[in-house]
Write a protein that holds these residues in place. Structure first.
Motif, PDB file in Angstrom:
ATOM      1  N   LYS A 119       0.807  -1.220   0.000  1.00 35.57           N
ATOM      2  CA  LYS A 119       0.000   0.000   0.000  1.00 35.57           C
ATOM      3  C   LYS A 119       0.844   1.275   0.000  1.00 35.57           C
ATOM      4  N   ALA A 120       2.149   1.112   0.153  1.00 38.89           N
ATOM      5  CA  ALA A 120       3.042   2.264   0.185  1.00 38.89           C
ATOM      6  C   ALA A 120       3.334   2.737  -1.237  1.00 38.89           C
ATOM      7  N   TRP A 121       3.774   3.971  -1.355  1.00 37.63           N
ATOM      8  CA  TRP A 121       4.097   4.568  -2.646  1.00 37.63           C
ATOM      9  C   TRP A 121       5.597   4.550  -2.900  1.00 37.63           C
ATOM     10  N   THR A 122       5.934   4.708  -4.185  1.00 41.06           N
ATOM     11  CA  THR A 122       7.252   5.170  -4.597  1.00 41.06           C
ATOM     12  C   THR A 122       7.024   6.508  -5.304  1.00 41.06           C
ATOM     13  N   SER A 123       8.093   7.122  -5.789  1.00 36.91           N
ATOM     14  CA  SER A 123       7.939   8.397  -6.496  1.00 36.91           C
ATOM     15  C   SER A 123       7.080   8.250  -7.745  1.00 36.91           C
ATOM     16  N   ASP A 124       7.033   7.049  -8.331  1.00 35.18           N
ATOM     17  CA  ASP A 124       6.200   6.829  -9.520  1.00 35.18           C
ATOM     18  C   ASP A 124       4.713   6.995  -9.229  1.00 35.18           C
ATOM     19  N   ASP A 125       4.316   6.840  -7.955  1.00 33.03           N
ATOM     20  CA  ASP A 125       2.897   6.922  -7.597  1.00 33.03           C
ATOM     21  C   ASP A 125       2.426   8.343  -7.328  1.00 33.03           C
ATOM     22  N   ILE A 126       3.365   9.291  -7.275  1.00 30.26           N
ATOM     23  CA  ILE A 126       2.992  10.677  -7.003  1.00 30.26           C
ATOM     24  C   ILE A 126       2.422  11.343  -8.248  1.00 30.26           C
ATOM     25  N   PHE A 127       2.919  10.939  -9.416  1.00 29.58           N
ATOM     26  CA  PHE A 127       2.533  11.591 -10.666  1.00 29.58           C
ATOM     27  C   PHE A 127       1.900  10.602 -11.629  1.00 29.58           C
ATOM     28  N   PRO A 128       0.643  10.821 -12.018  1.00 32.02           N
ATOM     29  CA  PRO A 128      -0.273  11.791 -11.405  1.00 32.02           C
ATOM     30  C   PRO A 128      -0.864  11.243 -10.113  1.00 32.02           C
ATOM     31  N   LEU A 129      -1.034  12.110  -9.109  1.00 33.96           N
ATOM     32  CA  LEU A 129      -1.653  11.712  -7.853  1.00 33.96           C
ATOM     33  C   LEU A 129      -3.157  11.916  -7.993  1.00 33.96           C
ATOM     34  N   ILE A 130      -3.878  10.815  -8.030  1.00 33.03           N
ATOM     35  CA  ILE A 130      -5.326  10.846  -8.278  1.00 33.03           C
ATOM     36  C   ILE A 130      -6.043  10.379  -7.013  1.00 33.03           C
ATOM     37  N   GLY A 131      -7.149  11.008  -6.690  1.00 31.91           N
ATOM     38  CA  GLY A 131      -7.919  10.631  -5.514  1.00 31.91           C
ATOM     39  C   GLY A 131      -7.660  11.573  -4.357  1.00 31.91           C
ATOM     40  N   ASP A 132      -7.925  11.081  -3.153  1.00 27.56           N
ATOM     41  CA  ASP A 132      -7.786  11.924  -1.967  1.00 27.56           C
ATOM     42  C   ASP A 132      -6.317  12.231  -1.690  1.00 27.56           C
ATOM     43  N   ILE A 133      -6.049  13.482  -1.389  1.00 24.55           N
ATOM     44  CA  ILE A 133      -4.702  13.904  -1.027  1.00 24.55           C
ATOM     45  C   ILE A 133      -4.504  13.618   0.457  1.00 24.55           C
ATOM     46  N   PRO A 134      -3.446  12.935   0.845  1.00 25.52           N
ATOM     47  CA  PRO A 134      -3.269  12.599   2.270  1.00 25.52           C
ATOM     48  C   PRO A 134      -3.046  13.845   3.119  1.00 25.52           C
ATOM     49  N   LYS A 135      -3.497  13.773   4.354  1.00 27.84           N
ATOM     50  CA  LYS A 135      -3.268  14.874   5.296  1.00 27.84           C
ATOM     51  C   LYS A 135      -1.933  14.702   6.025  1.00 27.84           C
ATOM     52  N   SER A 136      -1.365  13.489   5.919  1.00 28.90           N
ATOM     53  CA  SER A 136      -0.066  13.233   6.540  1.00 28.90           C
ATOM     54  C   SER A 136       0.679  12.203   5.703  1.00 28.90           C
TER      55      SER A 136
ATOM     56  N   THR B 249      15.370   1.922  21.061  1.00 30.02           N
ATOM     57  CA  THR B 249      14.064   2.405  21.507  1.00 30.02           C
ATOM     58  C   THR B 249      13.078   2.409  20.342  1.00 30.02           C
ATOM     59  N   THR B 250      11.803   2.237  20.651  1.00 32.80           N
ATOM     60  CA  THR B 250      10.756   2.207  19.626  1.00 32.80           C
ATOM     61  C   THR B 250       9.658   3.202  19.967  1.00 32.80           C
ATOM     62  N   ILE B 251       9.004   3.717  18.914  1.00 35.27           N
ATOM     63  CA  ILE B 251       7.849   4.589  19.097  1.00 35.27           C
ATOM     64  C   ILE B 251       6.785   4.227  18.071  1.00 35.27           C
ATOM     65  N   LYS B 252       5.535   4.533  18.411  1.00 34.17           N
ATOM     66  CA  LYS B 252       4.439   4.343  17.463  1.00 34.17           C
ATOM     67  C   LYS B 252       4.305   5.597  16.599  1.00 34.17           C
ATOM     68  N   HIS B 253       3.971   5.377  15.333  1.00 34.32           N
ATOM     69  CA  HIS B 253       3.875   6.504  14.401  1.00 34.32           C
ATOM     70  C   HIS B 253       2.768   6.208  13.392  1.00 34.32           C
ATOM     71  N   GLN B 254       1.973   7.218  13.066  1.00 30.90           N
ATOM     72  CA  GLN B 254       0.858   7.043  12.127  1.00 30.90           C
ATOM     73  C   GLN B 254       0.926   8.089  11.021  1.00 30.90           C
ATOM     74  N   SER B 255       0.491   7.693   9.840  1.00 31.44           N
ATOM     75  CA  SER B 255       0.317   8.647   8.734  1.00 31.44           C
ATOM     76  C   SER B 255      -0.601   8.026   7.692  1.00 31.44           C
ATOM     77  N   GLU B 256      -1.256   8.872   6.913  1.00 36.88           N
ATOM     78  CA  GLU B 256      -2.174   8.382   5.888  1.00 36.88           C
ATOM     79  C   GLU B 256      -1.434   7.793   4.689  1.00 36.88           C
ATOM     80  N   ALA B 257      -0.236   8.317   4.414  1.00 36.42           N
ATOM     81  CA  ALA B 257       0.539   7.830   3.275  1.00 36.42           C
ATOM     82  C   ALA B 257       1.943   7.472   3.728  1.00 36.42           C
ATOM     83  N   LEU B 258       2.517   6.496   3.034  1.00 32.08           N
ATOM     84  CA  LEU B 258       3.888   6.061   3.294  1.00 32.08           C
ATOM     85  C   LEU B 258       4.590   5.969   1.943  1.00 32.08           C
ATOM     86  N   LEU B 259       5.705   6.678   1.807  1.00 34.49           N
ATOM     87  CA  LEU B 259       6.409   6.734   0.523  1.00 34.49           C
ATOM     88  C   LEU B 259       7.865   6.321   0.712  1.00 34.49           C
TER      89      LEU B 259
END
Length: 458
Positions: free
Chosen positions: A146-163, A244-254
């Motif tokens: 479900k993660a992106w590479t730079s190829d998935d940015i152009f064209p970016l279609i659909g909802d724009i992630p908030k994070s 050490t570890t921490i939890k982290h969230q985001s709508e998109a992962l590239l």
């Protein structure tokens, strides 16, 4: 079997060779599995710079207080930004088609070798005495489906992630982080070590790290331990080098962790073409592979993976194929730039490489405050670093960090191209008080350092 004079696999920079050969009366087949124009105008340098134009304006407003101007951003229409960029991308294919005359036939599909001089595409077989491989590279695959590479940015279609979380420490990761952060999308950049832009001169990358960290949230010494995607969100466990570890969230992962050979679909096993240990195609000084009449240019060779290098190579290959040129192409220098804020431009060797290779050199680092135009920017970090051969004043390397570095560097490139001697930069006439005038004290200091070195030898 369809017969041609020339077959080109990959319609990026090599599309200009197809057009040139077609105008010369050659029957040409050009094969492209995606959009004409290749990575650069469709998924790479051009659309990314269009996005960075918006980032530049947003950053200028955010930082206007250094000019004693109180301003704020009321709204950034992110959707409109991507609509405009996508609109540009949608016109590229037809733009390239118009470059070709009736002698050039376009085949949309994946081209692969049946033998040294036979190519199969869409169940058709094509042959030619001359074949050019210009397949470029592709991003290293993302570590999650479900993660992106730079190829998935152009064209970016659909909802724009908030994070968005971006993995990488190279120029693609930095440029995309620069854009997303500037336009208000919560951006986190994950860097495996303490270094960022590792290929740059260490002094320049240290300045970059300090300044860029003010604009982008960077987590150094950090990797992703686990990735879970649910409810349209990535839930990550990040691990620091200390354990050490921490939890982290985001709508998109590239993932922007580099690029790799794009030749896996060519069926090179059906040919005598050889590849190196990284999967890139081997060639001689005239771009020819082990298969007679088969050439490789651009990123597919793994030599200089830069668009301007590919364009330069394609132009020279055209001379070889169409003008009976027998001279190999020798790059006198290979410049590059990173179009973030701060902007970086670089050419030649870094100081750390000079040390590793035991190259004789002197070095100087000079700020830009001698230029009133530079002073007007109200920035204290811009510098020019020269690495000079003290025996003959040759510029071995030049590294700049500051606004419009990529433009300023061309003054240095002109000298390196014609007669590589830093004294030319010292003696030339500059427009006062242009930004480029900052090169004058840098050149003066470099010449002075060479003279000091030689005086100490006496």
């Amino acid at each position: 079997m369809k017969k041609f004079d020339l077959i080109i696999i990959g319609a990026g920079r090599a599309s200009s060779l197809a057009a040139r050969a077609g105008k010369a009366g050659k029957k040409v087949a050009i094969i492209e599995k995606s959009s004409l124009g290749g990575t650069c105008p469709n998924r790479g340098c051009v659309p990314s710079k269009l996005l960075l134009g918006y980032a530049h304006v947003a950053n200028a407003i955010k930082e206007s207080n250094r000019h004693f101007i109180d301003s704020s951003i009321n709204n950034i229409d992110v959707k409109k930004i991507f609509e405009q960029t996508n609109n540009y991308i949608s016109k590229i294919d037809s733009h390239y088609e118009r470059k070709f005359n009736e002698n050039v036939q376009i085949f949309k599909g994946v081209g692969s070798f049946v033998s040294n001089n036979v190519i199969k595409v869409n169940d058709e077989e094509l042959s030619a005495p001359k074949i050019v491989i210009a397949t470029g590279t592709k991003p290293i695959k993302a570590a999650h489906e479900k993660a992106w590479t730079s190829d998935d940015i152009f064209p970016l279609i659909g909802d724009i992630p908030k994070s968005i979380t971006i993995v990488g420490a190279g120029f693609i990761a930095c440029e995309l982080s620069s854009f997303f952060s500037a336009i208000g999308i919560k951006t986190t950049l994950l860097v495996r070590s303490q270094r960022i832009l590792n290929n740059e001169d260490e002094d320049i990358s240290a300045i970059f790290k300090k300044e860029f960290s003010k604009k982008v949230d960077i987590k150094f010494d950090t990797t992703i331990q686990t990735t879970n995607y649910e409810n349209n969100q990535f839930n990550l466990i990040l691990e620091n080098k200390d354990g050490t570890t921490i939890k982290h969230q985001s709508e998109a992962l590239l993932y922007a962790t580099g690029r790799e050979s794009n030749t896996d679909s060519l069926n090179l096993e059906n040919t005598s073409i050889q590849i190196d240990e990284r999967g890139f195609i081997k060639r001689d000084a005239l771009f020819e592979t082990n298969a007679k009449g088969v050439y490789v240019v651009g990123d597919a060779s793994g030599k200089y993976m830069l668009q301007h290098a590919a364009a330069y190579e394609v132009n020279h290959l055209g001379k070889i194929l169409l003008e009976e040129c027998t001279e190999p192409l020798h790059f006198k220098y290979m410049p590059h730039a990173v179009f973030t804020e701060p902007e970086i431009a670089s050419v030649g060797i870094t100081e750390q490489k000079a040390k590793e290779q035991n190259i004789l050199y002197v070095t100087t680092t000079t700020n830009w405050i001698a230029s009133a135009k530079a002073m007007s920017l109200r920035l204290d970090y811009p510098v020019t670093k020269f690495i000079i051969n003290p025996k003959n004043y040759e510029i071995l390397g030049c590294h700049m960090i500051g606004p419009e570095s990529s433009t300023m560097m061309h003054q240095v490139l002109a000298v390196m191209h014609i007669n590589n001697d830093v004294r030319h930069l010292k003696e030339m006439l500059y427009i006062h008080p242009a930004l480029s005038e900052a090169l004058l004290p840098a050149a003066v200091e470099a010449v002075r350092e060479v003279e000091k070195y030689n005086e100490n030898l006496v």
